[in-house]
Design an enzyme around this catalytic site. Structure first.
Site, mmCIF file in Angstrom:
data_model
loop_
_atom_site.group_PDB
_atom_site.id
_atom_site.type_symbol
_atom_site.label_atom_id
_atom_site.label_comp_id
_atom_site.label_asym_id
_atom_site.label_seq_id
_atom_site.Cartn_x
_atom_site.Cartn_y
_atom_site.Cartn_z
ATOM 1 N N GLU A 160 -3.008 7.910 -3.773
ATOM 2 C CA GLU A 160 -3.508 7.511 -5.097
ATOM 3 C C GLU A 160 -4.847 8.192 -5.398
ATOM 4 O OE1 GLU A 160 -3.697 3.338 -6.011
ATOM 5 O OE2 GLU A 160 -1.828 2.930 -4.959
ATOM 6 N N HIS A 181 -0.741 0.913 -10.405
ATOM 7 C CA HIS A 181 -1.406 -0.100 -9.580
ATOM 8 C C HIS A 181 -1.862 -1.298 -10.428
ATOM 9 C CE1 HIS A 181 -3.395 -0.430 -5.402
ATOM 10 N NE2 HIS A 181 -3.247 -1.646 -5.908
ATOM 11 N N ARG A 230 0.859 -1.174 0.000
ATOM 12 C CA ARG A 230 0.000 0.000 0.000
ATOM 13 C C ARG A 230 0.896 1.224 0.000
ATOM 14 N NH1 ARG A 230 -3.506 -2.487 -1.836
ATOM 15 N NH2 ARG A 230 -5.581 -2.940 -1.009
#
Length: 317
Positions: free
Chosen positions: A266, A284, A237
């Site tokens: 993000e 991602h 993450r």
């Protein structure tokens, strides 16, 4: 028939499977649920199939203390966007999709390792810009990955899958830092201190879950401990890494480079990070393969189906 909200469009096979068992509403947008949509999801549906960015926080549950929704069947293994304790306090179960994401995420880790150490992104940009002068013996020299020391932070399913690829595929020496030693079928050395691990490895790979316990786990102290040729890889993450400290380390070249598939805020990626040549930036892509996303979605549907049949869902959080 139970009403289910699918918060983003999922592969057709997943939507078909869900519609075979439920009255499904598929939200057409690809952005996270808004504050109003989060609360409406809890009020208006029997179950929700959310995913990354759908921030079911304690505040959301406080605003809907008696939700119609009884289950959040998360699409993804990571669930740090859901306050699980707050959900359970109002009788909402949370499930996820472990296993389905393991190999795909490990493959992206290896992709980033190779791209970063061999300067593949930088080289491709040179060719696309028409700036390649032709081959010569000292051009674009990178770090040879085979035989190097890899340090893995977090040795769950994904960490172990990365370690296997490094050990068997690249003859790398595996060291790791985790909450407890692991029984593995290959040689791997546990290291109790994260800084001690950072000091000795050529590549440091982050594979821990997100959440308060791992927020900024990789901070300036850890980055300062790394060798100046070492590379940082993050497929966990974004907020596990202190992005400001990482940018500083890359700008000052106190580490060799980085490969990132996730970011602290993000989808925002700081211009300072985008301007650097010694970092590989992916959008991602960890599980971005059709068969993987289909498997994840079907697993989420299985969790929903079991729950509403009165059975224990296969993947409770």
């Amino acid at each position: 028939m139970k009403k289910i909200l699918m918060t983003r469009p999922l592969p057709d096979a997943v939507q078909d499977a869900a519609r075979g068992a439920f009255d499904v509403t598929v939200r057409p947008g690809t952005d996270p649920l808004s504050d109003a949509e989060l609360r409406a999801a809890l009020r208006d549906f029997d179950g929700v199939l959310p995913t990354l960015g759908d921030a079911f926080s304690r505040e959301v549950f406080d605003d809907v203390p008696d939700p119609r929704c009884r289950i959040l069947a998360n699409f993804g293994v990571g669930y740090n966007h859901i306050d699980v304790d707050a959900a359970q306090a109002v009788g909402v179960m949370v499930t996820n999709t472990p296993g389905a994401v393991t190999d795909a995420t490990a493959d992206i880790a290896m992709t980033l390792m190779l791209m970063s150490t061999r300067r593949a992104g930088e080289g491709e940009r040179m060719v696309r810009a028409g700036n390649w002068p032709g081959w010569h013996p000292t051009q674009m020299l990178g770090l040879h990955l085979t035989g190097k020391i890899v340090g893995i932070v977090g040795m769950g399913r994904i960490g172990q899958a990365i370690a296997r690829r490094c050990h068997f595929g690249f003859d790398m020496q595996v060291c790791y830092h985790s909450r407890s030693p692991k029984s593995l079928k290959y040689e791997a050395t546990p290291v109790q201190s994260l800084k001690a691990l950072a000091q000795v490895v050529d590549v440091l790979v982050i594979a821990v879950p997100g959440g308060a316990e791992t927020h900024h786990l990789i901070d300036a102290d850890v980055l300062d401990a790394m060798q100046d040729h070492a590379h940082l890889i993050n497929i966990s993450r974004g907020d596990v890494v202190d992005e400001t400290a990482l940018i500083r380390a890359l700008e000052q070249k106190t580490i060799g480079g980085a490969g990132l598939d996730v970011y602290e805020h993000e989808p925002h990626v700081p211009q300072a990070l985008r301007a650097l040549d010694n970092v590989v930036l992916l959008p991602h892509l960890g599980t971005a393969a059709l068969e993987v996303r289909t498997s994840m979605g079907l697993m989420a549907v299985e969790n929903l189906t079991a729950f509403f049949e009165g059975k224990a869902p296969p993947n409770p959080v």
